[in-house]
Design an enzyme around this catalytic site. Structure first.
Site, PDB file in Angstrom:
ATOM      1  CB  CYS A  79       1.336  -5.874   3.579  1.00 48.71           C
ATOM      2  SG  CYS A  79       3.088  -5.639   3.978  1.00 48.71           S
ATOM      3  CG  ASP A  80      -1.862  -2.185   4.652  1.00 51.52           C
ATOM      4  OD1 ASP A  80      -0.821  -2.623   5.162  1.00 51.52           O
ATOM      5  OD2 ASP A  80      -2.158  -0.984   4.682  1.00 51.52           O
ATOM      6  CD  GLU A 125      -4.717   2.280   2.930  1.00 48.28           C
ATOM      7  OE1 GLU A 125      -5.036   1.277   3.574  1.00 48.28           O
ATOM      8  OE2 GLU A 125      -3.543   2.716   2.854  1.00 48.28           O
ATOM      9  CB  SER A 141      -2.858   4.977   5.477  1.00 53.41           C
ATOM     10  OG  SER A 141      -1.847   4.456   6.291  1.00 53.41           O
ATOM     11  CB  CYS A 174       4.693   0.435   8.077  1.00 57.02           C
ATOM     12  SG  CYS A 174       5.071   0.436   6.307  1.00 57.02           S
ATOM     13  CG  ASP A 186      -2.160  -0.855   0.994  1.00 51.05           C
ATOM     14  OD1 ASP A 186      -2.119  -1.709   0.094  1.00 51.05           O
ATOM     15  OD2 ASP A 186      -3.148  -0.672   1.724  1.00 51.05           O
TER      16      ASP A 186
END
Length: 560
Positions: A120-121, A441, A467, A192, A79
């Site tokens: 991840c997302d 996002e 986000s 992250c 992302d």
């Protein structure tokens, strides 16, 4: 009879066994359970670049416990790299592609169980959607957080870099300083380093009971993660032998545990979309309002970045999600079955909280209410979502003049050019699931608002999403979206918008007869759309239903 007997047992399966032997399968392997290792490794996503090594440990664990692993891969979108351009339109839709590809591989090859390896997302929910849909023995190994970087003696992460762009535009930081920050903010593999979307999801998956205790906060390159990976491989064999399937763990009560933990750590607003979509695949209908109901009774006890000061490393050292659940113990459903084969209460029985400043007790929370609030009003009849704990008290109630933008890029450039003023409400529309399409996002404009020093005087609302790194009075998921003629499409430049997060209200102060007049004149924006985005636009559900392609069919399945 096991599922894999369909491709390996009996006279008529001799051709199938021949093909398996071409892949290096020995006669002794034929008798073992066949286990999928679903790996989302890729070389361009920092949260995934280390998953090959973890997969080897998982496969060792499977072999030691008597199974035969088969690894295959899925796509993965970063992302952060997709942010701020057309690429972000593909992030949310990738969820369904991932779920579909896992379903295809598992069903085509009749595998007995699976270890899911996302990080991840949108990759995590894509894997979980497949787990709910397939309902076979399943365990999840999330990839783990990235360590924070160091810049001028302070811990930093990717959000600092996004916000620094605005600071450079305002003249508060030099480009050389930005380059130094850019070089140090992301020191290596992992998701992250804050309570952003990926780590929120990992914490939720552990609270749901689908990953082993300690998995969510063990860092990507921590030796502990490798140990958990091997134990995950062993544990899938216990689940297969005990015939514990995904939906035995992913129950309505377990999803409530997920939501409560997410609220307690002030997790990403994206959690709303993901929980709704995953639950649907389990045949469960979770109303959007449940997030708000639980937020009123679940305190915010972990002051994590981006709204707070603590990193995932701090949380891990303080006790991780086991510690969070221990603090929340009176509020949780502790009888829920988990992938350990034990109920949640037994998993956290010995949990310890090493730092009660990071994981606070219920009687000393950061905020009395949880991280999210669901707003309703004439601008969002079907709801909107805000991370209320990341909003300063002075902005919990706000009236401002609408500044209208029909795409993210126009809003972003206006912010950086200094065209947004104190008291404005930035309205970004036609960015919803169908309008984008893809529900991008908005980290670039929200970070620019913070970097320009406007986060305590300007609000932003959108039918798109944010986000997990977003902070400030940013309200997303406004439903119905502009593309479907929702009220956000009828707002005009200069209209007064009233936001009251405490009372859960969001309204435009425009008389009803004027709104109706505007509706008569409304014309949808024409955009060129092709490829997979066209398919997604035609089939996705609304954001208050999870914005997933499978929504309509799954509602029918639930009713039946």
């Amino acid at each position: 009879m096991s599922r894999s007997d369909n491709i390996k047992k009996g006279l008529e399966r001799a051709p199938h066994r021949a093909l398996l032997k071409a892949c290096g399968i020995k006669e002794a392997d034929i008798k073992r359970p066949f286990i999928a290792v679903v790996n989302s490794w890729t070389e361009i996503v920092p949260g995934h670049i280390h998953l090959q090594e973890l997969a080897q440990a998982v496969k060792e664990g499977i072999r030691e416990a008597g199974g035969r692993p088969f690894e295959f891969h899925t796509i993965a979108v970063c992302d952060g790299l997709a942010m701020g351009h057309k690429g972000m339109k593909y992030s949310l839709p990738s969820r369904d592609v991932i779920a579909n590809s896992i379903e295809i591989m598992i069903e085509a090859h009749a595998l007995d169980g699976m270890v899911l390896m996302p990080a991840c997302d949108e990759i995590v929910p894509g894997h979980l959607m497949a787990a709910g849909r397939l309902n076979i023995p399943t365990i999840v190994l999330t990839g783990g957080p990235m360590l924070p970087g160091q810049f001028k003696g302070e811990s930093v992460d990717i959000i600092d870099v996004f916000e620094a762009v605005g600071r450079v535009s305002k003249g508060e930081m030099t480009e050389d300083e930005l380059r130094e920050l850019e070089d140090s903010a992301c020191p290596g593999a992992g998701t992250c380093a804050g309570m952003f979307s990926a780590n929120t999801l990992a914490c939720g998956v552990e609270a749901l009971g689908m990953s082993l205790p300690g998995c969510a906060t063990s860092h990507a390159l921590d030796p502990k993660k490798m140990q958990i990976a091997k134990e995950t491989g062993r544990q899938i064999m216990d689940l297969v032998n005990m015939s514990i399937k995904a939906r035995d763990v992913m129950t309505y009560e377990a999803f409530q545990n997920w939501i409560k933990v997410s609220l307690a750590v002030a997790g990403s607003t994206n959690d709303v979309l993901e929980v709704l979509a995953i639950a649907k695949e389990c045949g469960l209908e979770i109303p959007l309002r449940l997030f708000d109901d639980l937020s009123r009774t679940t305190p915010h006890i972990c002051n994590m970045r981006p709204g707070g000061s603590y990193t995932l490393k701090d949380l891990d050292m303080a006790g991780g999600i086991e510690g969070v659940m221990k603090s929340l113990e009176p509020l949780l459903n502790l009888s829920c079955l988990t992938v350990t084969g034990k109920i949640a209460g037994k998993n956290i029985k010995g949990a310890r909280i090493a730092d009660d400043k990071v994981i606070r007790p219920l009687d000393n929370p950061v905020h009395q209410a949880g991280g999210l609030a669901i707003l309703y009003g004439n601008l969002a009849p079907n709801g909107a979502v805000v991370k209320q704990t990341a909003v300063v008290n002075s902005m919990l109630k706000f009236r401002g003049s609408a500044r209208i933008f029909d795409c993210e890029e126009d809003a972003y450039h206006a912010i950086l050019k200094g065209q947004i003023n104190n008291g404005d409400v930035v309205v970004i529309r036609y960015e919803g699931p169908k309008g984008g399409p893809g529900m991008r996002e908005m980290l670039a404009p929200t970070s620019a608002i913070c970097g320009m020093g406007l986060s305590e005087s300007v609000a932003l609302i959108t039918d798109g999403r944010f986000s997990g790194g977003t902070r400030g009075p940013c309200i997303g998921h406004i439903s119905p979206e502009a593309e479907e003629g929702g009220p956000i499409a009828l707002v005009e430049e200069g209209d007064i918008i009233s936001i009251d997060i405490i009372s859960r209200k969001i309204d435009m102060e425009v008389r009803e007869e004027e709104v109706n007049r505007r509706r008569q004149k409304l014309h949808r924006k024409e955009r060129e759309i092709s490829g997979y985005l066209l398919q997604y636009k035609a089939n996705t559900s609304t954001s208050d239903k999870g914005a997933s392609v499978g929504g309509n069919e799954l509602e029918l399945r639930t009713k039946s």
